[in-house]
Scaffold this active site. Structure first.
Site, PDB file in Angstrom:
ATOM      1  N   GLY A   1      55.550  27.190  29.279  1.00 36.07           N
ATOM      2  CA  GLY A   1      56.416  26.641  30.339  1.00 36.07           C
ATOM      3  C   GLY A   1      57.806  26.343  29.795  1.00 36.07           C
TER       4      GLY A   1
ATOM      5  NE  ARG B   1      48.485  33.286  34.349  1.00 34.32           N
ATOM      6  CZ  ARG B   1      48.619  33.244  35.657  1.00 34.32           C
ATOM      7  NH1 ARG B   1      49.057  34.308  36.297  1.00 34.32           N
ATOM      8  NH2 ARG B   1      48.298  32.169  36.337  1.00 34.32           N
TER       9      ARG B   1
ATOM     10  CG  ASP C   1      49.466  22.461  23.188  1.00 32.22           C
ATOM     11  OD1 ASP C   1      50.012  23.224  24.031  1.00 32.22           O
ATOM     12  OD2 ASP C   1      48.620  21.608  23.504  1.00 32.22           O
TER      13      ASP C   1
ATOM     14  CB  THR D   1      56.052  20.452  25.724  1.00 29.51           C
ATOM     15  OG1 THR D   1      55.442  19.908  26.902  1.00 29.51           O
ATOM     16  CG2 THR D   1      55.721  19.530  24.568  1.00 29.51           C
TER      17      THR D   1
ATOM     18  CG  ASP E   1      53.562  18.244  29.127  1.00 34.99           C
ATOM     19  OD1 ASP E   1      54.154  17.980  30.186  1.00 34.99           O
ATOM     20  OD2 ASP E   1      52.867  19.271  28.958  1.00 34.99           O
TER      21      ASP E   1
ATOM     22  CG  ASP F   1      51.509  17.689  24.887  1.00 33.56           C
ATOM     23  OD1 ASP F   1      52.482  18.363  24.494  1.00 33.56           O
ATOM     24  OD2 ASP F   1      50.645  18.152  25.645  1.00 33.56           O
TER      25      ASP F   1
ATOM     26  CG  MET G   1      54.522  18.188  35.862  1.00 38.21           C
ATOM     27  SD  MET G   1      55.488  19.653  35.405  1.00 38.21           S
ATOM     28  CE  MET G   1      54.966  20.798  36.675  1.00 38.21           C
TER      29      MET G   1
ATOM     30  NE  ARG H   1      49.773  20.540  28.376  1.00 34.87           N
ATOM     31  CZ  ARG H   1      49.508  21.347  27.380  1.00 34.87           C
ATOM     32  NH1 ARG H   1      48.788  22.415  27.599  1.00 34.87           N
ATOM     33  NH2 ARG H   1      49.934  21.108  26.167  1.00 34.87           N
TER      34      ARG H   1
HETATM   35  O1  F6P Z   1      53.331  21.707  29.795  1.00 35.17           O
HETATM   36  C1  F6P Z   1      54.371  21.616  30.704  1.00 35.17           C
HETATM   37  C2  F6P Z   1      53.856  21.542  32.116  1.00 35.17           C
HETATM   38  O2  F6P Z   1      54.976  21.409  32.983  1.00 35.17           O
HETATM   39  C3  F6P Z   1      52.822  20.467  32.367  1.00 35.17           C
HETATM   40  O3  F6P Z   1      53.392  19.182  32.488  1.00 35.17           O
HETATM   41  C4  F6P Z   1      52.152  20.984  33.617  1.00 35.17           C
HETATM   42  O4  F6P Z   1      50.832  20.528  33.735  1.00 35.17           O
HETATM   43  C5  F6P Z   1      52.172  22.465  33.417  1.00 35.17           C
HETATM   44  O5  F6P Z   1      53.190  22.751  32.465  1.00 35.17           O
HETATM   45  C6  F6P Z   1      52.437  23.257  34.674  1.00 35.17           C
HETATM   46  O6  F6P Z   1      52.346  24.603  34.363  1.00 35.17           O
HETATM   47  P1  F6P Z   1      52.762  25.783  35.351  1.00 35.17           P
HETATM   48  O7  F6P Z   1      54.218  26.032  35.131  1.00 35.17           O
HETATM   49  O8  F6P Z   1      51.924  26.915  34.911  1.00 35.17           O
HETATM   50  O9  F6P Z   1      52.500  25.332  36.753  1.00 35.17           O
END
Ligand code: F6P
Length: 355
Positions: free
Chosen positions: A10, A73, A115, A137, A139, A141, A181, A183
Site C-alpha cells: 500500500g 499483489r 512488512d 507504512t 500503520d 507497525d 486504519m 491493521r
Molecule cells: O497497511 C496499510 C493499510 O492502509 C492498512 O491500514 C489497511 O488495512 C490496508 O492497508 C488496506 O489495504 P488496501 O489498500 O488493499 O485496501
C-alpha cells in the site's frame, strides 16, 4: 554502482521523498538509479524499469503516492496469474525476477515497503540480491524503528477528521463513531484519538467491552455532555470476539466501526452515526515530519550501500538514522505498548479504552 528502487504494498505519504533522497544521494556519488515500476512488476514484464536522475525527482518531495506506482499483489514468489479458463493460480517467478535484475545490470535493491514487501526483499536477498530496506507504512507497525514514514500524515488526516466531527456531533447531540486504519496496531487510532479529544478509543491491543463504552457515553450524558466521539481502529476486537473483515479470504479488515455504532445506538438509545476514513489516510501531501523522514531514509539507504550494509533496514532511533537487520525488524512487529505514556495520558484525560 547501479541501484534499483522498488515501492511495494500500500502507498504511504512520503514515498516520493524517499525516492528523491535516494536518487540525489546516488547521483551525488556518481551512481546510477533505476526505478522498478509497480512493485516488482517492472522485472517481470508487467511494467517497466525507468532511469531515475535528478530531473525525474525534481519537485516531488511534497507529492503523495509514488512516482513508481505500487501494488499489493506483486509478490514474485506468489505471482498471481490468470489461466485461460479464467481461474487464478499463484506461481513462483522469483528466479525470473532475479535473472531480470542481473540482466538489467543492477547491483543492489533498495526495497521500500511494509512488512510484506520487506519479507519479499529478504527472500530476494537469500537468492543473492544485495538489499537495503526502507520501512514504509501508515500503520507504524514495523519493528526496529520508532516511526515509519506515512504514519504522521495519516494521524494528521485522522485528527482533522475527528476535529470536524466534533461540531456536527455536538449540534445534533449524537454519538459519532469513526473507523481508522492501522491493521493489527492501534497507533493511528490512539494518536489521532488523543490529539482530536475523542471520548473513547478502541485499539486492537486492548479488547473492548461494549458495556464499558456505553457506560462512558451515559456518564457524559449525565454530566450534560450530550455528544460523544468514538475512534475505532479497524483491527479492534471485542473481548472474547473476533476481528471484522470486509473480505475474510484476503483478510481485509473493516466494519468494526459500524458494528460498534449499531451496538451503542441499541444500548444507549442515542442517535449514532459511523464513518470509515479509509484510504483518505493514505493520500495527500506528506507532513513536514514525513517529508524529512522520507528524505533522511532515502539518503541513508544510499549511505548504507556505500558502507555495504546489505540485509539492513534504515530505521529511526532518534536522533539518529541507524541500520537494523531486516530479519530483526520483521521478527517483532510493533504494537502499542500497554505501558506506554500515551495510554497512561489518555487514561489520565478520562478517555475510555472500553476496558
Ligand atoms: O497497511 C496499510 C493499510 O492502509 C492498512 O491500514 C489497511 O488495512 C490496508 O492497508 C488496506 O489495504 P488496501 O489498500 O488493499 O485496501
Amino acid at each position: 554502482m547501479r541501484i534499483a528502487l522498488s515501492t511495494g504494498g500500500g502507498d504511504a505519504p512520503g514515498l516520493n521523498a524517499v525516492i528523491r533522497g535516494a536518487v540525489l544521494a546516488a547521483v551525488h556519488r556518481g551512481w546510477q538509479v533505476a526505478g522498478i515500476r509497480r512493485g516488482y512488476g517492472g522485472l517481470l514484464g508487467d511494467d517497466e524499469i525507468v532511469p531515475l536522475g535528478a530531473k525525474e525527482v525534481r519537485g516531488i518531495t511534497h507529492l503523495g503516492g509514488t512516482i513508481l506506482g505500487t501494488t499489493n499483489r506483486g509478490d514474485p514468489f506468489r505471482w498471481r496469474q490468470q489461466q485461460p479458463d479464467g481461474t487464478w493460480i499463484d506461481r513462483d517467478r522469483s528466479d525470473e525476477a532475479v535473472a531480470a535484475f542481473r540482466g538489467h545490470g543492477l547491483d543492489v535493491l533498495i526495497a521500500i515497503g511494509g512488512d510484506g514487501s520487506l519479507a519479499i526483499a529478504r527472500r530476494l536477498m537469500a537468492k543473492g540480491i544485495p538489499v537495503i530496506g526502507v520501512p514504509k507504512t501508515i500503520d507504524n507497525d514495523v519493528g526496529g524503528t520508532v516511526a515509519t514514514f506515512g504514519f504522521d500524515t495519516a494521524v494528521a488526516t485522522a485528527t482533522e477528521a475527528i476535529d470536524k466531527l466534533h461540531s456536527t456531533a455536538e449540534s445534533h447531540e449524537r454519538v459519532m463513531v469513526v473507523e481508522v486504519m492501522g491493521r493489527h496496531a492501534g497507533f493511528i487510532a490512539l494518536n489521532s484519538g488523543l490529539a482530536g479529544s475523542a471520548d473513547v478509543i478502541l485499539i486492537p491491543e486492548i479488547p473492548f467491552d461494549l458495556s464499558k463504552v456505553c457506560e462512558k457515553i451515559r456518564n457524559r450524558e449525565a454530566e450534560g455532555r450530550h455528544f460523544s466521539i468514538v475512534v475505532v481502529a479497524e483491527g479492534a476486537v471485542p473481548k472474547g470476539g473476533t476481528e471484522s473483515y470486509l473480505d475474510s479470504q484476503h483478510r481485509r479488515l473493516g466494519g468494526m466501526g459500524e458494528r460498534v455504532a449499531q451496538a451503542i445506538e441499541q444500548a444507549t438509545g442515542k442517535e449514532t452515526r459511523s464513518l470509515v476514513l479509509g484510504h483518505l489516510q493514505r493520500g495527500g501531501s506528506p507532513t513536514t515530519f514525513d517529508r524529512l523522514l522520507g528524505l533522511r531514509f532515502g539518503a541513508a539507504a544510499v549511505r548504507f550501500i556505500a558502507e555495504r550494509k546489505f540485509g539492513m533496514m534504515v530505521a529511526l532511533q532518534p536522533p539518529a538514522i541507524v541500520a537494523v537487520p531486516i530479519e530483526q525488524a520483521l521478527a517483532t512487529p510493533k504494537r502499542v505498548p500497554l505501558d506506554s505514556d500515551s495510554i497512561a495520558t489518555a487514561r489520565d484525560l478520562g478517555i475510555s479504552f472500553g476496558d
